[in-house]
Design an enzyme around this catalytic site. Structure first.
Site, PDB file in Angstrom:
ATOM      1  CB  CYS A   1      48.659   4.492   6.373  1.00 43.40           C
ATOM      2  SG  CYS A   1      48.607   5.397   5.062  1.00 43.40           S
TER       3      CYS A   1
ATOM      4  CG  HIS B   1      47.275   0.782   5.063  1.00 40.25           C
ATOM      5  ND1 HIS B   1      46.207   1.388   4.978  1.00 40.25           N
ATOM      6  CD2 HIS B   1      48.254   1.175   4.275  1.00 40.25           C
ATOM      7  CE1 HIS B   1      46.371   2.730   4.539  1.00 40.25           C
ATOM      8  NE2 HIS B   1      47.657   2.489   3.902  1.00 40.25           N
TER       9      HIS B   1
ATOM     10  CG  ASN C   1      46.175   4.496   0.974  1.00 38.01           C
ATOM     11  OD1 ASN C   1      45.442   4.519   2.440  1.00 38.01           O
ATOM     12  ND2 ASN C   1      47.363   4.466   1.051  1.00 38.01           N
TER      13      ASN C   1
END
Ligand code: ACO
Length: 321
Positions: free
Chosen positions: A115, A248, A278
């Site tokens: 990520c 993020h 996500n």
């Protein structure tokens, strides 16, 4: 002095939004109430089975290159951040290069920092540009995370989505990227991983994403706060003068806790996790592009982008847009 600045952004989401109730209808033992309360996620996009990361990357890249007023052949460096590459090799970056019709010999490679991948890619591209070796980089985060989810594990499958975001970073006389910081600590690898591999024609080990959600939550809040402070201190910039924070997009509670630690009000935070879930390496450039296109982010504003992900990896960049 050569600086690097963002000249264009683009993004792409596959298909129609899939709601939490749609997941329930598909047989997942969950509820809209549980997912919204714990994560803030309401919808995500899931790619069709024949759509790959390079397909999503290609659409996002075309939009970023057009926004920069360029053609694909003007790019001399292609970096794709992904944990869901099209294949073991060649890199998704070279497959993207082919799909964009680039025949100019531009360097192309993938970055694997889960990520945090987009922040790693952006930082690498900035260093290539500032060295004078390259002039225009395409930096992409692209993921089909739905492929590595265990759809019988309700603790993880409801959290993720597919998508891609891209930026064109180009050499400039005026500062664009003001400071960057990258970190990793491999000792934390068991709390978020896809431990399996392919060998001798077989999947060896577990090919699905596994996570200790509470350990990830605590780690993410801690390092996202620290690394944002690090880039601010490096650039000698006060957090009050930052226009936008783009963390993020994993969980709205992680985003809120990070903003609180930094003293940044939520109306200065770009949050897309409610709509996208996500999307790992794609989450930051997706959120950036959305806010550029809806007019919130404007030329000259200061932005912190910051990520945390499997490895563990974490990093941030302070930008003057
Ligand atoms: N629907 C309904 N119930 C569920 C679901 C679900 N989708 N998933 C788990 N539960 C249940 C569990 O079975 C458990 O039930 P029990 O009490 O009867 O045993 C209960 O909910 C609580 O489970 P926990 O795992 O303790 O729930 P928690 O409050 O920790 O929330 C969550 C889980 C949302 C994953 C949270 O830990 C979190 O957000 N962690 C951060 C992880 C993250 O964002 N990861 C993204 C990847 S990492 C990154 O991008 C940096």
């Amino acid at each position: 002095m050569i600086y690097a600045r963002i000249a264009g952004t683009g993004s792409f989401l596959p298909g129609e939004p899939v709601s939490n109730d749609d997941l329930v209808a598909r047989g997942i033992d969950t509820s809209d109430e549980w997912i919204v309360e714990r994560t803030g996620i309401r919808t995500r996009h899931l790619a069709a089975s024949d759509v790959t990361s390079s397909d999503l990357a290609c659409e996002a890249s075309r939009r970023a290159i057009a926004a920069a007023g360029l053609q694909p052949e003007d790019i001399d460096l292609v970096i794709v951040a992904t944990s869901t590459p099209d294949c073991i090799f060649p890199s998704t970056a070279t497959l993207l290069q082919a799909k964009l019709g680039m025949r100019n010999g531009a360097a192309a490679f993938d970055v694997q920092a889960v990520c945090t991948g987009f922040v790693y890619g952006l930082t690498i591209a900035e260093k290539f540009i500032r060295s004078g070796s390259h002039k225009r980089a395409l930096v992409v985060g692209a993921e089909v995370f739905s492929r590595i989810l265990d759809w019988s594990d309700r603790g993880t499958c409801v959290l993720f989505g597919d998508g891609a975001g891209a930026v064109v970073l180009e050499a400039s006389d005026v500062p664009g990227i003001l400071a960057t910081a990258l970190h990793a600590d491999g000792s934390h690898h068991p709390i978020l991983c896809v431990p399996g591999a392919v060998a001798s024609g077989q999947v060896i080990g577990d090919p699905f994403l596994r996570m200790d959600g509470q350990a990830v939550f605590k780690f993410a809040v801690k390092v996202l706060g620290e690394v944002a402070h690090e880039v601010l201190a490096d650039a000698r910039v006060e957090s009050e003068t930052v226009d936008w924070l783009i963390p993020h997009q994993a969980n709205i509670r992680i985003i809120q806790a990070t903003a609180k630690r930094l003293g940044v009000p939520m109306d200065k935070v770009i949050a897309t996790v409610d709509r996208h879930g996500n999307t790992s390496a794609a989450s930051i450039p997706l959120a950036l592009d959305l806010a550029v296109r809806d007019g919130r982010i404007r030329t000259g504003q200061r932005i912190i982008v910051e990520g945390v992900g499997g490895g563990f990896t974490w990093g941030a960049a302070l930008l003057q847009f």
